[in-house]
Enzyme design. Structure first.
Site, PDB file in Angstrom:
ATOM      1  N   ASP A  91      -9.772   2.986   2.413  1.00 21.72           N
ATOM      2  CA  ASP A  91      -9.829   2.328   3.731  1.00 21.72           C
ATOM      3  C   ASP A  91     -10.410   3.250   4.809  1.00 21.72           C
ATOM      4  O   ASP A  91     -11.310   2.863   5.553  1.00 21.72           O
ATOM      5  CB  ASP A  91      -8.428   1.891   4.187  1.00 21.72           C
ATOM      6  CG  ASP A  91      -7.936   0.664   3.432  1.00 21.72           C
ATOM      7  OD1 ASP A  91      -8.767  -0.140   2.979  1.00 21.72           O
ATOM      8  OD2 ASP A  91      -6.702   0.512   3.318  1.00 21.72           O
ATOM      9  N   LYS A 150       0.800  -1.243   0.000  1.00 16.70           N
ATOM     10  CA  LYS A 150       0.000   0.000   0.000  1.00 16.70           C
ATOM     11  C   LYS A 150       0.825   1.282   0.000  1.00 16.70           C
ATOM     12  O   LYS A 150       0.385   2.299  -0.532  1.00 16.70           O
ATOM     13  CB  LYS A 150      -0.933   0.024   1.220  1.00 16.70           C
ATOM     14  CG  LYS A 150      -2.083  -0.947   1.100  1.00 16.70           C
ATOM     15  CD  LYS A 150      -3.036  -0.787   2.274  1.00 16.70           C
ATOM     16  CE  LYS A 150      -4.071  -1.886   2.243  1.00 16.70           C
ATOM     17  NZ  LYS A 150      -5.063  -1.778   3.302  1.00 16.70           N
TER      18      LYS A 150
END
Ligand code: ATR
Length: 289
Positions: free
Chosen positions: A105, A68
């Site tokens: 997220d 990420k």
């Protein structure tokens, strides 16, 4: 017939990911002829995988552990929130051929928290357990939506300090006045009474280590919300103990579903069929993941 596009997730390992089953069910639900594949990409091959996205015309991917943060350097453009968080979990191949990174997220967490608990963020004093990528995304979105007091407890104290500096910078950049504090990991149990939102952002309690909890909730306010980003098991021991103590709980599955729903909306431009997505993920988790 609508155009077929290829999407996917790049992670390592990836075999346990529930994203393919969730996105493919969502495509089918809306009658879209797209396909979502799990790509197992080793860290050494990340750059080549991102270049392949362009060369093969893969329309969009989700990015998961451990890529990420590292993936950012290979993208042409980063959305502002993803930049502030320092992590990307969704990449889109735009019409001009450039790759743009987003982070769903934090937004997914926030949407699910509000939908499930109707939390009043300006009145919330939050305790975040953990100071990794997930914690940062959640913290940025809590601040963005009005939370003004966040305390971070992390096993490695200096990572909590680093995160608190980054969050203070984020608030300064956005003209927000608030209070970010750090406490020792060992202090968190006895401090829990001072908070009305406690979020476990660490993997503690995740299958197969389901018998451990991040902190012991010795003292809780009656209206405290306890939230866990772990979704396998659905009800972690931490949440079970919190519920026993009278807290309202917020399960990690909801963050997973909502981050996926937001990614789906970037991918397709269509509203995500959230109920269907939750249904297939629950079915799969009941079959043992
Ligand atoms: P993610 O992107 O999922 O947040 P990460 O960036 O690796 O993953 O962060 C994991 C977080 O969980 C960290 O805060 C880590 O604490 P450290 O900074 O001390 O490593 C925390 N964590 C993981 N396992 C832990 C454990 N067994 N006990 C306490 N904290 C743990």
């Amino acid at each position: 017939m609508t155009e077929s596009k290829l999407f996917g997730i790049i992670a390592h390992p990836v075999h346990h990911s529930l994203s393919p089953v969730m996105h493919n069910a969502a495509f089918a639900e809306l009658g879209l002829h797209h396909y979502y594949h799990a790509f197992d990409v080793q860290p050494l091959h990340l750059k080549a995988a991102i270049e392949a996205m362009k060369n093969l015309g893969i329309a969009g991917v989700n990015v998961s552990i451990p890529h990420k943060e590292k993936v950012i350097q290979y993208l042409d453009e980063i959305d502002d929130e993803a930049k502030a968080i320092g992590a990307v979990n969704t990449i889109l191949l735009q019409e001009d051929g450039r790759l743009k990174g987003y982070n769903t997220d934090g937004a997914g967490y926030l949407q699910s928290l509000v939908a499930e608990t109707e939390i009043n963020l300006p009145q919330t004093k939050a305790l975040l357990l953990g100071a990794g990528g997930a914690s940062k995304g959640i913290a940025v979105y809590l601040i963005k939506h009005g939370c003004r007091e966040i305390t971070i407890a992390n096993r490695t104290r200096n990572k909590a300090e680093e995160l608190s500096i980054q969050l203070e910078e984020y608030m300064n950049d956005h003209g927000i006045v608030g209070k970010i504090a750090c406490i020792e990991w060992k202090e968190a149990s006895s401090s829990s009474i001072n908070f009305n939102l406690i979020v476990n952002t660490t993997p503690i309690g995740m299958w197969p280590n389901i018998e451990i909890v991040p902190i012991h909730l010795d003292h809780l306010e009656s209206n405290t919300i306890v939230s866990d980003i772990v979704y396998n098991p659905l009800q972690t021991l931490f949440l079970a103990q919190a519920e026993q103590k009278g807290a309202r709980i917020h399960q990690g599955l909801e963050m997973f579903i909502y981050q996926g729903a937001l990614a789906f909306e970037y991918f397709t431009g269509e509203k995500a069929p959230v109920d269907r997505m939750r249904e297939v993920v629950l079915e799969r988790l009941k079959q043992g993941g």
